[in-house]
Design an enzyme around this catalytic site. Structure first.
Site, PDB file in Angstrom:
ATOM      1  N   GLY A 169       0.845  -1.198   0.000  1.00 17.16           N
ATOM      2  CA  GLY A 169       0.000   0.000   0.000  1.00 17.16           C
ATOM      3  C   GLY A 169       0.877   1.243   0.000  1.00 17.16           C
ATOM      4  O   GLY A 169       2.033   1.216  -0.435  1.00 17.16           O
ATOM      5  N   GLY A 170       0.308   2.313   0.548  1.00 16.41           N
ATOM      6  CA  GLY A 170       1.026   3.589   0.566  1.00 16.41           C
ATOM      7  C   GLY A 170       2.329   3.514   1.333  1.00 16.41           C
ATOM      8  O   GLY A 170       3.207   4.374   1.167  1.00 16.41           O
ATOM      9  N   GLY A 403      24.777  12.260 -29.445  1.00 18.64           N
ATOM     10  CA  GLY A 403      24.324  12.984 -28.255  1.00 18.64           C
ATOM     11  C   GLY A 403      24.828  12.332 -26.982  1.00 18.64           C
ATOM     12  O   GLY A 403      25.039  13.000 -25.964  1.00 18.64           O
ATOM     13  N   ALA A 404      25.039  11.026 -27.049  1.00 23.11           N
ATOM     14  CA  ALA A 404      25.500  10.315 -25.854  1.00 23.11           C
ATOM     15  C   ALA A 404      26.899  10.775 -25.442  1.00 23.11           C
ATOM     16  O   ALA A 404      27.255  10.733 -24.266  1.00 23.11           O
ATOM     17  CB  ALA A 404      25.470   8.810 -26.098  1.00 23.11           C
TER      18      ALA A 404
HETATM   19  C1  HXC Z   1      -3.499  -4.380  12.217  1.00 23.98           C
HETATM   20  C2  HXC Z   1      -2.454  -6.240  11.461  1.00 23.98           C
HETATM   21  C3  HXC Z   1      -2.239  -5.635  10.212  1.00 23.98           C
HETATM   22  C4  HXC Z   1      -2.698  -4.315  10.039  1.00 23.98           C
HETATM   23  C5  HXC Z   1      -1.393  -7.593  10.145  1.00 23.98           C
HETATM   24  N1  HXC Z   1      -1.917  -7.450  11.359  1.00 23.98           N
HETATM   25  N2  HXC Z   1      -1.583  -6.492   9.413  1.00 23.98           N
HETATM   26  N3  HXC Z   1      -3.065  -5.609  12.444  1.00 23.98           N
HETATM   27  N4  HXC Z   1      -3.324  -3.719  11.068  1.00 23.98           N
HETATM   28  N5  HXC Z   1      -2.505  -3.650   8.900  1.00 23.98           N
HETATM   29  C6  HXC Z   1      -1.926  -8.420  12.435  1.00 23.98           C
HETATM   30  C7  HXC Z   1      -2.810  -9.608  12.136  1.00 23.98           C
HETATM   31  O1  HXC Z   1      -4.117  -9.302  12.508  1.00 23.98           O
HETATM   32  C8  HXC Z   1      -2.179 -10.662  12.997  1.00 23.98           C
HETATM   33  O2  HXC Z   1      -2.579 -10.472  14.323  1.00 23.98           O
HETATM   34  C9  HXC Z   1      -0.696 -10.330  12.952  1.00 23.98           C
HETATM   35  O3  HXC Z   1      -0.623  -8.977  12.536  1.00 23.98           O
HETATM   36  C10 HXC Z   1       0.061 -11.159  11.957  1.00 23.98           C
HETATM   37  O4  HXC Z   1      -0.642 -11.139  10.727  1.00 23.98           O
HETATM   38  P1  HXC Z   1      -0.938 -12.467   9.917  1.00 23.98           P
HETATM   39  O5  HXC Z   1      -1.966 -12.122   8.926  1.00 23.98           O
HETATM   40  O6  HXC Z   1      -1.217 -13.590  10.846  1.00 23.98           O
HETATM   41  O7  HXC Z   1       0.474 -12.716   9.256  1.00 23.98           O
HETATM   42  P2  HXC Z   1       0.805 -13.267   7.818  1.00 23.98           P
HETATM   43  O8  HXC Z   1      -0.007 -14.477   7.517  1.00 23.98           O
HETATM   44  O9  HXC Z   1       2.269 -13.372   7.758  1.00 23.98           O
HETATM   45  O10 HXC Z   1       0.305 -12.136   6.807  1.00 23.98           O
HETATM   46  C11 HXC Z   1       0.923 -10.861   6.807  1.00 23.98           C
HETATM   47  C12 HXC Z   1       0.112  -9.876   5.957  1.00 23.98           C
HETATM   48  C13 HXC Z   1      -1.356  -9.862   6.411  1.00 23.98           C
HETATM   49  C14 HXC Z   1       0.177 -10.335   4.502  1.00 23.98           C
HETATM   50  C15 HXC Z   1       0.795  -8.541   6.092  1.00 23.98           C
HETATM   51  O11 HXC Z   1      -1.388  -9.703   7.822  1.00 23.98           O
HETATM   52  C16 HXC Z   1      -2.146  -8.787   5.787  1.00 23.98           C
HETATM   53  O12 HXC Z   1      -2.573  -8.917   4.641  1.00 23.98           O
HETATM   54  N6  HXC Z   1      -2.351  -7.702   6.545  1.00 23.98           N
HETATM   55  C17 HXC Z   1      -3.135  -6.612   6.085  1.00 23.98           C
HETATM   56  C18 HXC Z   1      -2.371  -5.818   5.083  1.00 23.98           C
HETATM   57  C19 HXC Z   1      -3.128  -4.588   4.697  1.00 23.98           C
HETATM   58  O13 HXC Z   1      -4.088  -4.645   3.943  1.00 23.98           O
HETATM   59  N7  HXC Z   1      -2.706  -3.435   5.263  1.00 23.98           N
HETATM   60  C20 HXC Z   1      -3.253  -2.217   4.946  1.00 23.98           C
HETATM   61  C21 HXC Z   1      -2.602  -1.821   3.615  1.00 23.98           C
HETATM   62  S1  HXC Z   1      -3.086  -0.236   3.136  1.00 23.98           S
HETATM   63  P3  HXC Z   1      -2.915 -11.694  15.295  1.00 23.98           P
HETATM   64  O14 HXC Z   1      -3.227 -11.038  16.577  1.00 23.98           O
HETATM   65  O15 HXC Z   1      -4.041 -12.402  14.664  1.00 23.98           O
HETATM   66  O16 HXC Z   1      -1.669 -12.515  15.317  1.00 23.98           O
HETATM   67  C22 HXC Z   1      -1.984   0.681   3.846  1.00 23.98           C
HETATM   68  C23 HXC Z   1      -2.194   2.071   3.531  1.00 23.98           C
HETATM   69  C24 HXC Z   1      -1.006   2.869   3.883  1.00 23.98           C
HETATM   70  O17 HXC Z   1      -1.108   0.287   4.503  1.00 23.98           O
HETATM   71  C25 HXC Z   1      -1.293   4.229   3.399  1.00 23.98           C
HETATM   72  C26 HXC Z   1      -0.170   5.136   3.591  1.00 23.98           C
HETATM   73  C27 HXC Z   1      -0.482   6.437   2.948  1.00 23.98           C
END
Ligand code: HXC
Length: 513
Positions: A169-170, A403-404
């Site tokens: 993401g971002g 040019g290079a």
């Molecule tokens: C809160 C999160 C989290 C998040 C993971 N966790 N991502 N908690 N916010 N963004 C937590 C899970 O709930 C889990 O907690 C623990 O971290 C480990 O995650 P798992 O899913 O069990 O691990 P894994 O299987 O290795 O997968 C990792 C992952 C997946 C691929 C990163 O967790 C995932 O898809 N997370 C969401 C990613 C996402 O969509 N993020 C937002 C992106 S948008 P527990 O307690 O169950 O162990 C963004 C915008 C930024 O970031 C903008 C900036 C401008």
């Protein structure tokens, strides 16, 4: 419901290093080290001082008040690497997947601010599921606070990002703004939108690794500059990279001790093949010129028709930009121009002198290049070199066509010293192409076209495919034998050490982005 104090005491008893033994075990099973293990590998033993170890998030939604971990998913602080001050943040995937909350962001911003105030490099070890989903816009604001600091710090202190887990993401935009990105193979990935969104929007089926793994970003997109087989190798590369860099834009490049000896390098005499159309590896020239085993290549697998990297010459860091004849004959195209321009600008920001090695047949022709903007992209390199005020030295080893020739650090765009080997061919184009154009009529009227063309080609080559016309005009300062190149460069860079060059007063230039 437990009081906050009770929760804190419980968490203190559980230990403060992240989400507990079980989660640390999971991290290890994935082949990853924990945030603290990474920091202890990075920093000189005993030098790390943690800042904000007792910070807790402020969320009260979705039962978050029940889930508190000291440090809130990121370890931040300062220490030394090879005796030099460095600031670091390391995201702790064992706590909420290293996700970025408001307080997590505040901790990162705090060390970034200190790094700016004290003029020391900022390293980010990224391993995060992105924005803390339970916090909504507070987390997004936290990201923007970091991005803003990244931009303000750009060109002031070196900023380096290691991607050691997810970065999606971002969140990718902070590493993108920093000077260098390193990715760990198989355990890290970076993308703006993941495979599921890609499938929904474009119907493409792609794995996370294919879409945004270390291989994709080191070869296809160029988003990452370096890759490492594992966390340990990644940290070792970070340390190596730092060894070439000054602490900030007002510092000079690090110098390691050097005792002058016989700097003649016979090996350089045998690199250029007899036949001007035969390729050779420009890395052999680089290693022949530089201090032993000092060349550290950046962006090695991306746009391989140009080579960039750091090296040492007489103990002092230099940046090298070199055409690579073994890939696409060393032609300049969109990707190689971008790669070389960004590297040039980094060196210029941080007072790292530039050595440009030239063997270039021109810009790559074709609709693909024209329609994707070889004009603006080629201009990036021209712009970057023209505005670089660091000492700039050029060696033309063979071709410098069209040019290079101008773009590759010619005298005309402000290079300080321009050398050429006797094999240099400095001309508008190759002898054959030139003869076909300017002697078209004569050749077509000749009884034997091929013979006439060969005659004309030889005559053109004798007159123009040499460095001597350019040397007569002063565009080349000296024609040197390959074996003397290292000697000449050591002297030239020493002579240029106190160079002062000031650009016209302006707010900032407008590089064709
Ligand atoms: C809160 C999160 C989290 C998040 C993971 N966790 N991502 N908690 N916010 N963004 C937590 C899970 O709930 C889990 O907690 C623990 O971290 C480990 O995650 P798992 O899913 O069990 O691990 P894994 O299987 O290795 O997968 C990792 C992952 C997946 C691929 C990163 O967790 C995932 O898809 N997370 C969401 C990613 C996402 O969509 N993020 C937002 C992106 S948008 P527990 O307690 O169950 O162990 C963004 C915008 C930024 O970031 C903008 C900036 C401008």
């Amino acid at each position: 419901m437990k009081s906050k104090i009770e929760i804190l005491n419980q968490k203190l008893a559980e230990g403060r290093s992240g989400g507990g033994k079980e989660r640390i075990g999971t991290q290890h099973k994935k082949g990853k080290l924990t945030a603290r293990e990474r920091i202890s590998l990075l920093m000189d033993p005993g030098s790390f001082e943690e800042i904000g170890a007792l910070v807790l998030h402020r969320s009260i939604d979705f039962g978050m008040e029940e889930q508190q971990f000291y440090g809130d998913g990121v370890v931040t602080g300062y220490g030394t690497v090879n005796g030099r001050l460095i600031y670091v943040f390391a995201q702790d995937f064992t706590v909420f997947g290293g996700s970025l909350s408001e307080t997590h962001a505040e901790k990162i911003c705090k060390v970034m601010d200190l790094a700016m105030k004290t003029g020391a490099p900022m390293l980010g070890l990224n391993d995060s599921g992105g924005a803390r989903i339970q916090e909504g816009v507070r987390s997004l604001g936290g990201y923007a606070d970091i991005f803003y600091r990244n931009v303000l710090a750009s060109g002031v202190i070196p900023q380096i990002s290691a991607i050691m887990g997810p970065c999606a993401g971002g969140a990718v935009y902070s590493p993108a703004i920093t000077d260098f990105t390193l990715m760990v193979e198989n355990t890290s990935y970076m993308f703006v939108t993941g495979p599921n969104v890609v499938k929904t929007v474009t119907n493409e089926e792609v794995s996370a690794e294919e879409l945004g793994g270390a291989s994709a970003h080191s070869t296809k997109s160029g988003v990452t500059h370096l890759t490492a087989a594992n966390d340990m190798e990644c940290i070792a590369q970070l340390k190596l990279l730092l060894s070439y860099l000054p602490q900030n834009c007002e510092d000079t490049t690090p110098k390691i001790s050097f005792s002058p000896g016989d700097e003649t390098r016979e090996i350089l005499e045998n690199i250029i093949p007899e036949n001007a159309n035969q390729p050779y590896d420009m890395r052999a020239v680089i290693t022949g010129i530089c201090d032993e085993a000092s060349f550290f290549e950046i962006h090695k697998d991306f746009a391989e028709n140009i080579v960039v990297g750091f090296a040492r010459l007489a103990g002092r860091s230099i940046g090298i930009v070199a055409n690579q004849p073994i890939r696409l004959a060393g032609v300049l195209d969109i990707k190689s121009s971008r790669k070389a321009a960004r590297f040039t600008r980094f060196c210029d920001c941080f007072n790292i002198p530039l050595l440009v090695l030239v063997d270039v047949p021109g810009f790559l022709p074709g609709t693909d290049q024209e329609w994707h903007g070889i004009i603006t992209n080629g201009a990036k390199l021209l712009f970057a070199l023209s505005e670089a005020t660091v000492p700039r030295v050029t060696v033309i080893t063979r071709k410098a066509y069209g040019g290079a020739y101008d773009v590759m650090n010619s005298k005309h765009i402000g290079a300080d010293m321009n050398f050429a080997w006797p094999t240099a061919e400095i001309a508008v184009m190759g002898a054959r192409g030139a003869s076909e154009i300017i002697f078209k009529k004569e050749i077509s009227e000749a009884a034997d076209h091929a013979k006439k063309l060969a005659e004309k080609e030889a005559a053109y080559a004798e007159k123009f495919a040499t460095p001597y016309l350019a040397a007569e005009r002063g565009f080349i300062d000296e024609v040197i034998t390959p074996k003397d190149t290292r000697k000449k460069l050591i002297k030239a860079f020493a002579m240029l050490e106190n160079k002062v060059a000031v650009l016209p007063k302006k707010k900032h230039g407008n590089i064709p982005l």
